[in-house]
Design a protein around this motif. Structure first.
Motif, PDB file in Angstrom:
ATOM      1  N   ASP A  97       0.849  -1.186   0.000  1.00  0.00           N
ATOM      2  CA  ASP A  97       0.000   0.000   0.000  1.00  0.00           C
ATOM      3  C   ASP A  97       0.886   1.238   0.000  1.00  0.00           C
ATOM      4  OD1 ASP A  97      -2.037   1.817   0.227  1.00  0.00           O
ATOM      5  OD2 ASP A  97      -2.640   1.241   2.255  1.00  0.00           O
ATOM      6  N   GLY A  98       1.084   1.846  -1.181  1.00  0.00           N
ATOM      7  CA  GLY A  98       1.910   3.040  -1.295  1.00  0.00           C
ATOM      8  C   GLY A  98       3.388   2.778  -1.097  1.00  0.00           C
ATOM      9  N   GLN A  99       3.821   1.551  -1.295  1.00  0.00           N
ATOM     10  CA  GLN A  99       5.233   1.255  -1.084  1.00  0.00           C
ATOM     11  C   GLN A  99       5.674   0.064  -1.925  1.00  0.00           C
ATOM     12  OE1 GLN A  99       5.438   0.241   3.124  1.00  0.00           O
ATOM     13  NE2 GLN A  99       5.370  -1.931   2.618  1.00  0.00           N
TER      14      GLN A  99
ATOM     15  N   THR B  77       0.511 -11.052  -4.647  1.00  0.00           N
ATOM     16  CA  THR B  77       1.049 -11.868  -3.563  1.00  0.00           C
ATOM     17  C   THR B  77       1.547 -11.000  -2.417  1.00  0.00           C
ATOM     18  OG1 THR B  77       1.717 -13.574  -5.131  1.00  0.00           O
ATOM     19  CG2 THR B  77       2.757 -13.624  -2.961  1.00  0.00           C
ATOM     20  N   GLY B  78       1.088 -11.332  -1.205  1.00  0.00           N
ATOM     21  CA  GLY B  78       1.521 -10.608  -0.024  1.00  0.00           C
ATOM     22  C   GLY B  78       0.725  -9.358   0.286  1.00  0.00           C
ATOM     23  N   LEU B  79      -0.154  -8.947  -0.629  1.00  0.00           N
ATOM     24  CA  LEU B  79      -0.937  -7.724  -0.419  1.00  0.00           C
ATOM     25  C   LEU B  79      -2.307  -8.119   0.123  1.00  0.00           C
ATOM     26  CD1 LEU B  79      -0.849  -4.657  -0.716  1.00  0.00           C
ATOM     27  CD2 LEU B  79      -1.805  -4.912  -2.997  1.00  0.00           C
ATOM     28  N   ASN B  80      -2.400  -8.229   1.444  1.00  0.00           N
ATOM     29  CA  ASN B  80      -3.615  -8.692   2.104  1.00  0.00           C
ATOM     30  C   ASN B  80      -4.161  -7.624   3.034  1.00  0.00           C
ATOM     31  OD1 ASN B  80      -3.095 -11.194   0.880  1.00  0.00           O
ATOM     32  ND2 ASN B  80      -1.878 -11.867   2.625  1.00  0.00           N
ATOM     33  N   SER B  81      -5.422  -7.774   3.410  1.00  0.00           N
ATOM     34  CA  SER B  81      -6.020  -6.860   4.365  1.00  0.00           C
ATOM     35  C   SER B  81      -5.482  -7.147   5.757  1.00  0.00           C
ATOM     36  CB  SER B  81      -7.544  -7.020   4.380  1.00  0.00           C
ATOM     37  OG  SER B  81      -7.906  -8.211   5.079  1.00  0.00           O
ATOM     38  N   ALA B  82      -5.755  -6.237   6.678  1.00  0.00           N
ATOM     39  CA  ALA B  82      -5.509  -6.530   8.089  1.00  0.00           C
ATOM     40  C   ALA B  82      -6.538  -7.563   8.549  1.00  0.00           C
ATOM     41  CB  ALA B  82      -5.628  -5.256   8.919  1.00  0.00           C
ATOM     42  N   PRO B  83      -6.266  -8.313   9.616  1.00  0.00           N
ATOM     43  CA  PRO B  83      -7.262  -9.277  10.106  1.00  0.00           C
ATOM     44  C   PRO B  83      -8.515  -8.562  10.609  1.00  0.00           C
ATOM     45  CG  PRO B  83      -5.084  -9.714  11.039  1.00  0.00           C
ATOM     46  CD  PRO B  83      -5.007  -8.371  10.383  1.00  0.00           C
ATOM     47  N   SER B  84      -9.643  -9.241  10.502  1.00  0.00           N
ATOM     48  CA  SER B  84     -10.894  -8.721  11.049  1.00  0.00           C
ATOM     49  C   SER B  84     -10.821  -8.691  12.575  1.00  0.00           C
ATOM     50  CB  SER B  84     -12.064  -9.604  10.607  1.00  0.00           C
ATOM     51  OG  SER B  84     -11.895 -10.923  11.132  1.00  0.00           O
ATOM     52  N   THR B  85     -11.769  -8.007  13.186  1.00  0.00           N
ATOM     53  CA  THR B  85     -11.846  -7.993  14.649  1.00  0.00           C
ATOM     54  C   THR B  85     -11.978  -9.426  15.160  1.00  0.00           C
ATOM     55  OG1 THR B  85     -12.937  -5.837  14.600  1.00  0.00           O
ATOM     56  CG2 THR B  85     -13.129  -7.122  16.630  1.00  0.00           C
ATOM     57  N   PRO B  86     -11.109  -9.864  16.078  1.00  0.00           N
ATOM     58  CA  PRO B  86     -11.148 -11.267  16.515  1.00  0.00           C
ATOM     59  C   PRO B  86     -12.425 -11.615  17.267  1.00  0.00           C
ATOM     60  CG  PRO B  86      -9.605  -9.996  17.843  1.00  0.00           C
ATOM     61  CD  PRO B  86     -10.035  -9.108  16.725  1.00  0.00           C
ATOM     62  N   ILE B  87     -12.855 -12.860  17.091  1.00  0.00           N
ATOM     63  CA  ILE B  87     -14.045 -13.388  17.756  1.00  0.00           C
ATOM     64  C   ILE B  87     -13.642 -14.631  18.540  1.00  0.00           C
ATOM     65  CG2 ILE B  87     -16.295 -14.506  17.394  1.00  0.00           C
ATOM     66  CD1 ILE B  87     -16.710 -12.773  14.989  1.00  0.00           C
ATOM     67  N   GLU B  88     -14.141 -14.732  19.768  1.00  0.00           N
ATOM     68  CA  GLU B  88     -13.886 -15.922  20.588  1.00  0.00           C
ATOM     69  C   GLU B  88     -14.985 -16.954  20.319  1.00  0.00           C
ATOM     70  OE1 GLU B  88     -11.068 -16.095  22.302  1.00  0.00           O
ATOM     71  OE2 GLU B  88     -10.658 -14.053  21.601  1.00  0.00           O
ATOM     72  N   ALA B  89     -14.577 -18.182  20.039  1.00  0.00           N
ATOM     73  CA  ALA B  89     -15.536 -19.262  19.768  1.00  0.00           C
ATOM     74  C   ALA B  89     -14.978 -20.562  20.325  1.00  0.00           C
ATOM     75  CB  ALA B  89     -15.794 -19.394  18.269  1.00  0.00           C
ATOM     76  N   THR B  90     -15.875 -21.502  20.640  1.00  0.00           N
ATOM     77  CA  THR B  90     -15.472 -22.782  21.215  1.00  0.00           C
ATOM     78  C   THR B  90     -15.879 -23.921  20.291  1.00  0.00           C
ATOM     79  OG1 THR B  90     -15.703 -21.937  23.471  1.00  0.00           O
ATOM     80  CG2 THR B  90     -15.677 -24.328  23.195  1.00  0.00           C
ATOM     81  N   ALA B  91     -14.877 -24.654  19.826  1.00  0.00           N
ATOM     82  CA  ALA B  91     -15.154 -25.868  19.055  1.00  0.00           C
ATOM     83  C   ALA B  91     -15.630 -26.950  20.027  1.00  0.00           C
ATOM     84  CB  ALA B  91     -13.896 -26.329  18.330  1.00  0.00           C
TER      85      ALA B  91
END
Length: 374
Positions: A87-89, A245-259
């Motif tokens: 992004d700009g670099q 390649t390598g140009l990805n978004s930031a992670p979404s807001t984390p969610i806690e879940a139980t498998a």
């Protein structure tokens, strides 16, 4: 001055730490040059010349020459230049040249677009072979070259073979992320992207501190299922992958879940045999009211279902998941269809991690009628 049958001799070079260190001598008196070897590149010297008589005596030295500075020449050009855009670099890498001359002090990376916008990046020393050029305009094509900067005043190398890069903005961060727990599985969903331009797909990742299983999906998808090795709590996030390649978004807001070890079982059609006692915050609840329920002795990370028996079965929409020790505490809302009287509240879940049978915990509760409106 020269003597008719003598030779010329270069006086020892003068300068710096090398005073008196080096000289050369011609073989015949008609020679007007000789080569002084052994000097140090980039050191500063002055030179004087004397004539040597046949008996070996020297004439007085000439006036000193201007300062001279031996050099091995400028360094070679970097090779194998490559870049990863962001992004700009652009993160630019290269291979150091085989010919380094007197040594390489630094490298300079230059990026220029067709509008004449020029950005540079200079390494702090001659050791790194990567540098990040920032301040670039997304969507504009830049010509990128790398040059070696020689030590001292040995000069710059020629520019490397140019490459073209086009910086891009990463995809938008996924939003509206939700997780539905299954048996050793987590189904992750997100809102559809407003545009799939530059979007290659999605990666959803669940981490528990020890492992990070993931699932991937194409750009038009809005969900994928992660299979995990063990039931338990996980932190889930989604990343949108760019077509670059390598140009990805930031992670979404984390969610806690139980498998889960097991999903919440269906309740029995008739009042089941009790396998343990529930702890209730109150033994009396109004019609349509709530009560806090605690149970223990069930399978860890197991889904729990609830029902009220009058003795006729009335299912409750509240569900729970047991903790690592097989216990739970949850507020249960009684359906308004449960009439006043002595009732039995039942929680059902898998018996243990190794047994697939259903265990029922029960608690006696009195449902009271609502106050009269007359």
């Amino acid at each position: 001055m020269d003597r008719a049958d003598g030779r010329h001799a270069g006086r020892p070079l003068q300068g710096g730490d090398h005073a008196g260190g080096f000289s050369c001598e011609t073989t015949i008196s008609t020679d007007t040059e000789c080569l002084i070897n052994g000097v140090s590149n980039l050191a500063v010297y002055t030179v004087t010349v004397s004539a040597v008589a046949k008996d070996g005596t020297l004439s007085p030295a000439s006036v000193s020459s201007p300062r001279v500075r031996p050099t091995a020449g400028r360094p070679g050009s970097p090779t194998a230049v490559a870049a990863t855009v962001g992004d700009g670099q652009a993160v630019v890498t290269w291979t150091a040249p085989a010919m380094v001359g007197n040594g390489i002090a630094r490298y300079v990376v230059t990026a220029v677009n067709t509008a004449g916008d020029r950005k540079i990046c200079i390494t702090p020393t001659g050791t790194p072979t990567t540098c990040t050029v920032t301040g670039l305009t997304n969507g504009a094509a830049y010509t990128v070259t790398v040059a070696s900067i020689g030590l001292g005043a040995s000069g710059y190398s020629d520019a490397s073979t140019p490459i073209t890069v086009t910086p891009k903005a990463p995809p938008a961060v996924p939003s509206g992320v939700t997780v539905v727990a299954g048996v050793k599985a987590l189904t992750v969903s997100w809102k559809a992207a407003t545009s799939t331009e530059g979007l290659a797909g999605y990666t959803a990742t669940a981490t528990n501190g020890a492992t990070s299983p993931a699932c991937t999906a194409v750009a038009t998808a809005t969900s994928c299922a992660i299979t995990v090795a063990a039931a338990g709590p996980y932190t889930v996030s989604v990343v949108a992958r760019g077509t670059t390649t390598g140009l990805n978004s930031a992670p979404s807001t984390p969610i806690e879940a139980t498998a889960l070890t097991a999903v919440a079982p269906a309740q029995a059609t008739t009042l089941p045999t009790s396998g343990g006692t529930l702890t209730l915050s109150s033994s009396t609840v109004k019609v349509g009211g709530t009560v806090t329920v605690t149970g223990i002795g069930l399978a860890p990370y197991s889904g729990v279902s609830f029902a009220v028996y009058t003795p006729t079965l009335t299912r409750v929409t509240t569900t729970a998941v047991t903790d690592s020790k097989g216990g739970f505490t949850v507020e249960v809302a009684l359906p308004s269809t449960v009439t006043a009287g002595s009732r039995t509240l039942v929680a059902a879940a898998q018996t243990s991690a190794t047994s697939t049978t259903t265990k029922y915990l029960t608690g006696a509760i009195t449902v009271s009628a609502p106050p009269s409106t007359q």
